[in-house]
Design a protein around this motif. Structure first.
Motif, short mmCIF file in Angstrom:
data_model
loop_
_atom_site.label_atom_id
_atom_site.label_comp_id
_atom_site.label_asym_id
_atom_site.label_seq_id
_atom_site.Cartn_x
_atom_site.Cartn_y
_atom_site.Cartn_z
N GLU A 64 -10.99 22.98 -9.84
CA GLU A 64 -11.68 23.90 -10.55
C GLU A 64 -10.89 23.87 -11.51
O GLU A 64 -11.81 24.44 -12.36
CB GLU A 64 -12.00 24.91 -8.93
N MET A 65 -9.62 24.24 -11.43
CA MET A 65 -8.61 24.46 -12.29
C MET A 65 -9.52 23.92 -13.78
O MET A 65 -9.42 23.87 -14.55
CB MET A 65 -7.37 24.48 -12.16
N GLN A 66 -9.23 22.68 -13.27
CA GLN A 66 -9.22 21.63 -14.42
C GLN A 66 -10.59 21.67 -15.22
O GLN A 66 -11.39 21.49 -16.46
CB GLN A 66 -9.49 19.79 -14.14
N GLN A 67 -11.66 21.47 -14.06
CA GLN A 67 -13.58 21.91 -14.82
C GLN A 67 -13.35 23.32 -15.30
O GLN A 67 -14.42 23.30 -16.21
CB GLN A 67 -14.47 22.21 -13.07
N LEU A 68 -12.32 24.16 -15.36
CA LEU A 68 -12.40 25.20 -16.22
C LEU A 68 -11.66 25.04 -17.43
O LEU A 68 -12.42 25.90 -18.52
CB LEU A 68 -11.25 26.88 -15.61
N GLY A 69 -10.45 24.25 -17.92
CA GLY A 69 -10.68 23.69 -18.37
C GLY A 69 -10.71 22.98 -19.71
O GLY A 69 -11.23 22.58 -20.87
N LEU A 70 -11.27 22.25 -18.66
CA LEU A 70 -12.97 21.18 -19.69
C LEU A 70 -14.43 21.80 -20.29
O LEU A 70 -14.08 22.44 -21.14
CB LEU A 70 -13.73 19.99 -19.17
N ALA A 71 -14.46 23.31 -19.43
CA ALA A 71 -15.61 23.99 -19.87
C ALA A 71 -14.90 24.94 -21.24
O ALA A 71 -15.60 24.54 -22.27
CB ALA A 71 -16.47 24.64 -18.63
N TYR A 72 -14.17 25.17 -21.41
CA TYR A 72 -13.45 25.96 -22.13
C TYR A 72 -13.21 24.66 -23.36
O TYR A 72 -13.91 25.97 -24.34
CB TYR A 72 -11.48 26.94 -21.44
N HIS A 73 -12.67 23.99 -23.50
CA HIS A 73 -12.38 23.11 -24.53
C HIS A 73 -13.64 22.31 -24.12
O HIS A 73 -13.73 22.18 -26.30
CB HIS A 73 -11.47 21.71 -24.02
N GLU A 74 -15.18 22.24 -24.41
CA GLU A 74 -16.08 21.90 -24.71
C GLU A 74 -17.19 23.37 -25.22
O GLU A 74 -17.32 22.45 -26.63
CB GLU A 74 -17.40 21.71 -24.03
#
Length: 226
Positions: A64-74
């Motif tokens: 879930e933390m990795q998903q946060l990073g992907l959404a933030y960068h997108e």
């Protein structure tokens, strides 16, 4: 009488009664094979809960933390800035930008929107997961990896998970967390401009007040001479 006839006469014909009296001969290998197969069935039945247990869903907190990073960068890639709040990021996920138009031979980059799990959004709203908004991100993943973008609130006491600005999830101790710098944020430049504008307006207001004070003195009639 022939010897063969004598041997055959000793073997009674196969009937239910003779089968009970003279059970058929079974090979020891067959018996051992059946016992071995039975033991295998027993062992498998005992550990069937572990052997045939379905794999758990890969929705761990680290994922879930990795998903946060992907959404933030997108968000940063499409908006050319970092999200200012959770609501800002949620609005981007709910209303993704339209795909760019193709110009030339090279096709444009597709828009990839990553959804955030409800449990992660709840942690951010309850402030148990700290996210640094308005972060300054660079095009270098190696440079972004030097800073932390999000972390669990109790990491300073008990340790926990942290997300680097490059999207990598780390499990840090309290001492390791203290040694890791936080990602810098964008400094708002509007407030200093407003302050300077107010400072420029202040002398003008003082000069106008002084002019108003002097104006009545100029309008005073000259004193009568005796």
């Amino acid at each position: 009488m022939d010897s063969n006839d004598h041997t055959e006469s000793q073997i009674p014909p196969s009937t239910p009664e003779t089968d009970r009296q003279y059970p058929p001969y079974r090979s020891p290998l067959i018996v051992r094979g059946l016992v071995f197969a039975f033991l295998i069935v027993v062992v498998v039945s005992i550990y069937s809960g572990n052997i045939f247990k379905p794999a758990p869903e890969a929705h761990s907190f680290k994922g879930e933390m990795q998903q946060l990073g992907l959404a933030y960068h997108e968000f940063h890639r499409k908006q050319e800035r970092s999200p200012a709040s959770l609501e800002d990021l949620q609005d981007f996920i709910a209303n993704p930008p339209p795909p760019p138009k193709a110009e030339g031979i090279v096709p444009p980059d597709p828009v990839t929107v990553v959804t955030l799990p409800d449990s992660l959004e709840k942690m951010i709203e309850e402030d148990t997961l700290v996210v640094i908004w308005n972060a300054v991100l660079t095009d270098s993943g190696q440079e972004n990896d030097k800073y932390l973008l999000a972390y669990t609130k109790d990491i300073t006491k008990n340790g926990g998970f942290a997300l680097t600005a490059a999207g990598r999830v780390l499990e840090l101790t309290p001492d390791e967390f203290k040694a890791y710098p936080l990602v810098p944020v964008v400094v708002d430049e509007v407030e200093p401009v407003e302050t300077d504008a107010k400072a420029e307006e202040a002398p003008q207001s003082k000069s106008s007040d002084a002019a108003e004070e002097k104006q009545p003195e100029a309008e005073k009639p000259p004193a009568d001479k005796e």
